[in-house]
Design a protein around this motif. Structure first.
Motif, mmCIF file in Angstrom:
data_model
loop_
_atom_site.group_PDB
_atom_site.id
_atom_site.type_symbol
_atom_site.label_atom_id
_atom_site.label_comp_id
_atom_site.label_asym_id
_atom_site.label_seq_id
_atom_site.Cartn_x
_atom_site.Cartn_y
_atom_site.Cartn_z
ATOM 1 N N THR A 22 2.660 -12.541 25.585
ATOM 2 C CA THR A 22 3.436 -11.554 24.836
ATOM 3 C C THR A 22 2.820 -11.197 23.494
ATOM 4 O O THR A 22 3.247 -10.229 22.849
ATOM 5 C CB THR A 22 4.869 -12.078 24.588
ATOM 6 O OG1 THR A 22 4.800 -13.312 23.844
ATOM 7 C CG2 THR A 22 5.604 -12.327 25.905
ATOM 8 N N ALA A 23 1.809 -11.943 23.058
ATOM 9 C CA ALA A 23 1.223 -11.739 21.731
ATOM 10 C C ALA A 23 0.754 -10.301 21.468
ATOM 11 O O ALA A 23 0.932 -9.784 20.354
ATOM 12 C CB ALA A 23 0.067 -12.714 21.510
ATOM 13 N N PRO A 24 0.157 -9.603 22.444
ATOM 14 C CA PRO A 24 -0.312 -8.229 22.153
ATOM 15 C C PRO A 24 0.811 -7.224 21.899
ATOM 16 O O PRO A 24 0.546 -6.130 21.379
ATOM 17 C CB PRO A 24 -1.093 -7.856 23.427
ATOM 18 C CG PRO A 24 -1.442 -9.158 24.073
ATOM 19 C CD PRO A 24 -0.289 -10.048 23.765
ATOM 20 N N ILE A 56 10.041 -2.455 21.151
ATOM 21 C CA ILE A 56 9.896 -1.378 22.132
ATOM 22 C C ILE A 56 8.732 -1.672 23.065
ATOM 23 O O ILE A 56 8.832 -1.513 24.294
ATOM 24 C CB ILE A 56 9.686 -0.019 21.423
ATOM 25 C CG1 ILE A 56 10.914 0.353 20.602
ATOM 26 C CG2 ILE A 56 9.391 1.081 22.459
ATOM 27 C CD1 ILE A 56 12.187 0.487 21.409
ATOM 28 N N GLU A 57 7.615 -2.117 22.500
ATOM 29 C CA GLU A 57 6.472 -2.488 23.338
ATOM 30 C C GLU A 57 6.837 -3.641 24.265
ATOM 31 O O GLU A 57 6.470 -3.636 25.450
ATOM 32 C CB GLU A 57 5.294 -2.906 22.454
ATOM 33 C CG GLU A 57 4.619 -1.765 21.729
ATOM 34 C CD GLU A 57 3.459 -2.254 20.888
ATOM 35 O OE1 GLU A 57 2.361 -1.681 21.012
ATOM 36 O OE2 GLU A 57 3.638 -3.214 20.113
ATOM 37 N N MET A 58 7.568 -4.618 23.738
ATOM 38 C CA MET A 58 7.963 -5.764 24.547
ATOM 39 C C MET A 58 8.906 -5.340 25.664
ATOM 40 O O MET A 58 8.812 -5.810 26.800
ATOM 41 C CB MET A 58 8.634 -6.819 23.658
ATOM 42 C CG MET A 58 8.954 -8.122 24.365
ATOM 43 S SD MET A 58 7.464 -9.054 24.805
ATOM 44 C CE MET A 58 6.839 -9.440 23.174
ATOM 45 N N ALA A 59 9.819 -4.449 25.357
ATOM 46 C CA ALA A 59 10.831 -4.048 26.327
ATOM 47 C C ALA A 59 10.274 -3.168 27.438
ATOM 48 O O ALA A 59 10.648 -3.317 28.602
ATOM 49 C CB ALA A 59 11.964 -3.328 25.610
ATOM 50 N N PHE A 91 5.617 -4.695 28.329
ATOM 51 C CA PHE A 91 5.298 -6.043 28.813
ATOM 52 C C PHE A 91 5.678 -6.149 30.289
ATOM 53 O O PHE A 91 6.842 -5.944 30.657
ATOM 54 C CB PHE A 91 6.053 -7.095 27.996
ATOM 55 C CG PHE A 91 5.755 -8.512 28.423
ATOM 56 C CD1 PHE A 91 4.477 -9.037 28.315
ATOM 57 C CD2 PHE A 91 6.764 -9.317 28.964
ATOM 58 C CE1 PHE A 91 4.201 -10.338 28.709
ATOM 59 C CE2 PHE A 91 6.498 -10.609 29.363
ATOM 60 C CZ PHE A 91 5.208 -11.125 29.240
ATOM 61 N N PRO A 92 4.737 -6.491 31.174
ATOM 62 C CA PRO A 92 5.028 -6.518 32.607
ATOM 63 C C PRO A 92 5.906 -7.704 33.009
ATOM 64 O O PRO A 92 6.077 -8.654 32.239
ATOM 65 C CB PRO A 92 3.637 -6.629 33.241
ATOM 66 C CG PRO A 92 2.824 -7.334 32.202
ATOM 67 C CD PRO A 92 3.336 -6.844 30.876
ATOM 68 N N PRO A 131 -4.471 -22.919 18.530
ATOM 69 C CA PRO A 131 -3.678 -21.806 18.006
ATOM 70 C C PRO A 131 -3.781 -20.570 18.887
ATOM 71 O O PRO A 131 -4.849 -20.257 19.426
ATOM 72 C CB PRO A 131 -4.280 -21.562 16.622
ATOM 73 C CG PRO A 131 -5.669 -22.111 16.710
ATOM 74 C CD PRO A 131 -5.591 -23.276 17.654
ATOM 75 N N LEU A 132 -2.660 -19.887 19.030
ATOM 76 C CA LEU A 132 -2.646 -18.615 19.745
ATOM 77 C C LEU A 132 -2.924 -17.499 18.760
ATOM 78 O O LEU A 132 -3.085 -17.718 17.562
ATOM 79 C CB LEU A 132 -1.285 -18.421 20.409
ATOM 80 C CG LEU A 132 -0.838 -19.505 21.395
ATOM 81 C CD1 LEU A 132 0.550 -19.238 21.901
ATOM 82 C CD2 LEU A 132 -1.816 -19.618 22.562
ATOM 83 N N ALA A 133 -2.970 -16.270 19.281
ATOM 84 C CA ALA A 133 -3.203 -15.131 18.405
ATOM 85 C C ALA A 133 -2.093 -15.032 17.370
ATOM 86 O O ALA A 133 -0.901 -15.169 17.691
ATOM 87 C CB ALA A 133 -3.227 -13.842 19.245
ATOM 88 N N ASP A 134 -2.476 -14.784 16.114
ATOM 89 C CA ASP A 134 -1.534 -14.640 14.997
ATOM 90 C C ASP A 134 -0.723 -15.886 14.754
ATOM 91 O O ASP A 134 0.408 -15.842 14.268
ATOM 92 C CB ASP A 134 -0.558 -13.452 15.228
ATOM 93 C CG ASP A 134 -1.320 -12.144 15.410
ATOM 94 O OD1 ASP A 134 -2.351 -11.971 14.752
ATOM 95 O OD2 ASP A 134 -0.867 -11.317 16.214
ATOM 96 N N GLU A 135 -1.268 -17.049 15.125
ATOM 97 C CA GLU A 135 -0.521 -18.294 14.927
ATOM 98 C C GLU A 135 -1.437 -19.325 14.268
ATOM 99 O O GLU A 135 -2.589 -19.488 14.671
ATOM 100 C CB GLU A 135 -0.019 -18.840 16.278
ATOM 101 C CG GLU A 135 0.782 -20.129 16.135
ATOM 102 C CD GLU A 135 1.139 -20.732 17.488
ATOM 103 O OE1 GLU A 135 2.215 -21.309 17.604
ATOM 104 O OE2 GLU A 135 0.324 -20.616 18.415
#
Length: 251
Positions: free
Chosen positions: A97-99, A104-107, A110-111, A244-248
């Motif tokens: 989900t990081a990208p 709105i993008e998540m809803a 996100f597949p 670490p994940l992206a932005d973490e």
């Protein structure tokens, strides 16, 4: 435990019997019924039998204690392993989900990605009830809460995926707006108020549960491991290192 109590009771019965017989033998010796030699011949074998029974009882008790201790150590290591596996599952969804930065993008972008159907790794709380006597008796309750939080996170992913595949995706495909750059107002107008609100709420609920589990699982892991080392300082317990994940940032 019941077997241990029964053995203790039998040992005490035997002890009382030995004392009663010894008192009787002493009385017989004082009364002149037994000579000192006869007294010794009667008493020493009796005491020897009792000492042998007592040593055998203590050996069996020691063996049972060792078995219980091993069972507890295994249960603690398994509980730590479960927390690690669950955290790994949660972090997999964070990575996916990081990208998607906005709700709105998540809803809408996100597949649908279903959790593993055979992920049946869960805590065995009956094997951990001895934690109630540890330095942190609330730890067992925290493990129960954490298992529920993880289950809720996985269920929120499943619910969102079902909604996305069955209700939202067909509308997006029919209107040919898959991955189009539309404003919030334009999207709501295209799919309708119900689908728009349900998609946003479902995505928000899913990511909220996942993020909460990502925070609480490693915290509880460290807490349980600390108590485990307090109980068994020389025991080796499982430990995980996080990337670490992206932005973490992982300190």
């Amino acid at each position: 435990m019941a077997k241990g109590r029964k053995s203790t009771r039998n040992l005490w019965i035997y002890f009382v019997f030995v004392v009663a017989v010894t008192v009787a033998l002493v009385w017989f010796a004082i009364a002149g019924i037994f000579s000192p030699v006869d007294f010794a011949k009667a008493l020493f074998p009796l005491l020897g039998t009792f000492v042998g029974a007592f040593l055998a009882f203590r050996l069996q008790e020691y063996r049972e204690e060792l078995k219980d201790e091993k069972t507890r150590r295994v249960s603690l290591n398994r509980a730590l392993l479960v927390l690690g596996v669950q955290h790994n599952e949660i972090r997999g969804y964070l990575r996916l989900t990081a990208p998607y930065k906005s709700e709105i993008e998540m809803a809408f972008n996100f597949p649908a990605i279903q959790p593993q159907e055979k992920l049946e790794v869960s805590q065995k709380f009956d094997d951990l009830d001895f934690l109630l006597e540890s330095s942190d008796p609330n730890l067992l309750f925290e493990l129960i809460i954490e298992q529920g939080r993880f289950d809720q996170a996985i269920e929120s992913i499943r619910v969102r995926n079902i909604f996305y595949v069955r209700e939202l995706q067909p509308v997006l495909a029919a209107k040919k707006i898959n991955r189009k750059s539309l404003s919030r107002i334009e999207l709501e107008a295209e799919v309708g108020e119900y689908l728009f609100g349900s998609a946003v709420n479902g995505a928000n609920s899913m990511i909220s549960h996942v993020r909460k589990s990502n925070e609480s699982l490693p915290a509880l892991f460290e807490k349980l491991r600390k108590v485990s080392k307090q109980l068994y300082p020389s025991e080796k317990f499982v430990e995980f290192s996080l990337l670490p994940l992206a932005d973490e940032n992982i300190e």
